[in-house]
Design an enzyme around this catalytic site. Structure first.
Site, PDB file in Angstrom:
ATOM      1  N   GLY A 174      -6.355 -31.687  19.629  1.00  0.00           N
ATOM      2  CA  GLY A 174      -6.710 -32.043  18.250  1.00  0.00           C
ATOM      3  C   GLY A 174      -5.486 -32.302  17.401  1.00  0.00           C
ATOM      4  N   TYR A 186     -20.912 -24.186  14.196  1.00  0.00           N
ATOM      5  CA  TYR A 186     -19.449 -24.090  14.132  1.00  0.00           C
ATOM      6  C   TYR A 186     -19.017 -22.618  14.049  1.00  0.00           C
ATOM      7  CZ  TYR A 186     -14.867 -24.407  11.761  1.00  0.00           C
ATOM      8  OH  TYR A 186     -13.555 -24.257  11.391  1.00  0.00           O
ATOM      9  N   LYS A 201     -17.014 -20.332  16.906  1.00  0.00           N
ATOM     10  CA  LYS A 201     -15.727 -19.681  16.623  1.00  0.00           C
ATOM     11  C   LYS A 201     -15.840 -18.156  16.760  1.00  0.00           C
ATOM     12  CE  LYS A 201     -13.061 -23.228  15.731  1.00  0.00           C
ATOM     13  NZ  LYS A 201     -11.815 -23.465  16.485  1.00  0.00           N
ATOM     14  N   GLY A 253      -5.661 -34.148  13.963  1.00  0.00           N
ATOM     15  CA  GLY A 253      -6.572 -33.655  12.936  1.00  0.00           C
ATOM     16  C   GLY A 253      -5.864 -33.176  11.679  1.00  0.00           C
ATOM     17  N   GLN A 254      -6.656 -32.631  10.769  1.00  0.00           N
ATOM     18  CA  GLN A 254      -6.103 -32.208   9.477  1.00  0.00           C
ATOM     19  C   GLN A 254      -4.973 -31.195   9.666  1.00  0.00           C
ATOM     20  OE1 GLN A 254      -8.361 -29.516   7.078  1.00  0.00           O
ATOM     21  NE2 GLN A 254      -7.256 -30.010   5.200  1.00  0.00           N
TER      22      GLN A 254
HETATM   23  N1  SER Z   1     -12.867 -25.867   6.597  1.00  0.00           N
HETATM   24  C1  SER Z   1     -13.895 -25.454   7.503  1.00  0.00           C
HETATM   25  C2  SER Z   1     -15.184 -26.075   7.161  1.00  0.00           C
HETATM   26  O1  SER Z   1     -15.405 -26.308   6.003  1.00  0.00           O
HETATM   27  C3  SER Z   1     -14.053 -23.962   7.488  1.00  0.00           C
HETATM   28  O2  SER Z   1     -13.204 -23.427   8.444  1.00  0.00           O
HETATM   29  O3  SER Z   1     -15.993 -26.288   8.000  1.00  0.00           O
END
Ligand code: SER
Length: 314
Positions: free
Chosen positions: A14, A145, A149, A17-18
């Site tokens: 990744g 998500y 995690k 990515g940001q």
């Molecule tokens: N920045 C992430 C999100 O908004 C949170 O870890 O999904």
């Protein structure tokens, strides 16, 4: 910082990515450009050194890369974030979790010594105290998500306990930086607002004015990651995921601070389903364990964050 020209090869997934695009620059600076192997599913926008295509669910390709480059350290940043994850739960589970389990198995087999796993405030849920959320609370995440995690966190601790694999992890709050854009998260508004404020003078926010969330400035998030990864092993007392706190604010407070620099800036609100996700997340985080174990301390408050963002984006 001087580059330590060891031959310790680092793999980052990744990498476009940001976080990946900024963290990989810090890793190149610290370890030397030849020692960082960047991977992602699409090509980087600009030349960044050694790049390889990798879809993290392709275990054979991951094995080949770890073997070929004799990788010793992995930063596994590839993930689908909270809001996008809800649109495709199974794909999100595979990308965020199954890939990680495969990576842990490969790491043991192929002699990877150290792993960074980015966790998140999304591991918390509606049963978690929302103010100064403690390090250790029952986790009942509300998104796929968050589930992926939280499950990764359990395996982090398991692999440490069973095999002494040196896994380190941070529960990132929403990350705000001028260098890169987030995508598909619930906290993305806090980056988008700056771009729209400067280009259009207005922003329509998908969260209501009073939704308070924990956030962190990108430089602080990178600093935390580099500090945790270089902390002496005996100082890292937990492996599943450290709480860290940067700052917390609501969209209305952020808009107000932006108006100090751009007095004509206007914010409007059109809350969508992301507000329901935010409602299950903490408002602020107790990060005393990270402070005690590896001297974590954020440097940016709201005033410093807003003036730095506007300075860089203008
Ligand atoms: N920045 C992430 C999100 O908004 C949170 O870890 O999904």
């Amino acid at each position: 910082m001087t580059a330590s020209m060891d031959n310790h090869k680092i793999l980052i997934t990744g990498a476009n990515g940001q976080v990946g695009s900024v963290l990989s620059a810090a890793l190149r600076e610290k370890h030397g450009i030849d020692n960082v192997i960047h991977t992602d599913i699409s090509a980087p926008e600009s030349e960044i050194g050694h790049f390889e295509f990798l879809n993290v669910i392709d275990t054979d390709s991951m094995r080949e890369l770890i073997e070929t480059y004799e990788i010793k350290e992995i930063y596994h940043l590839a993930a689908i974030l909270s809001a996008n994850g809800e649109r495709n739960p199974r794909v999100t589970w595979n990308v965020n979790f199954t890939s990680y389990l495969n990576l842990l198995e490969l790491s043991l087999e192929l002699g990877v010594q150290k792993i960074f796993f980015p966790s998140t405030i999304a591991v918390f849920g509606p049963t978690t105290p929302r103010e100064h959320t403690p390090q250790d609370v029952p986790l009942l995440p509300s998104t796929v998500y968050g589930m992926s995690k939280a499950s990764g966190e359990y395996w982090n601790q398991y692999y440490y306990d069973q095999y002494r694999l040196d896994i380190r992890s941070i529960r990132y709050p929403g990350i705000i930086g001028h260098q890169s854009m987030p995508g598909g998260g619930t906290t993305d508004y806090a980056v988008e607002i700056f771009h729209d404020a400067i280009s259009k003078g207005s922003y329509e926010c998908y969260l209501g004015p009073d939704v308070r969330l924990p956030m962190i400035f990108m430089d602080d998030a990178i600093q935390a990651t580099m500090e945790l990864m270089s902390a002496p092993r005996e100082n890292v007392r937990l492996h599943y995921g450290y709480n860290i706190h940067g700052l917390d604010f609501t969209p209305a407070e952020l808009a107000h601070e932006i108006q100090k620099h751009l007095p004509d800036f206007k914010i409007t609100y059109a809350p969508d389903e992301r507000e329901n996700i935010a409602a299950t997340w903490p408002m602020s985080i107790d990060d005393s364990q990270a402070r005690a174990d590896w001297d974590w301390q954020a440097r940016y408050d709201l005033e410093a964050l807003v003036s730095t963002m506007i300075h860089h984006l203008s």
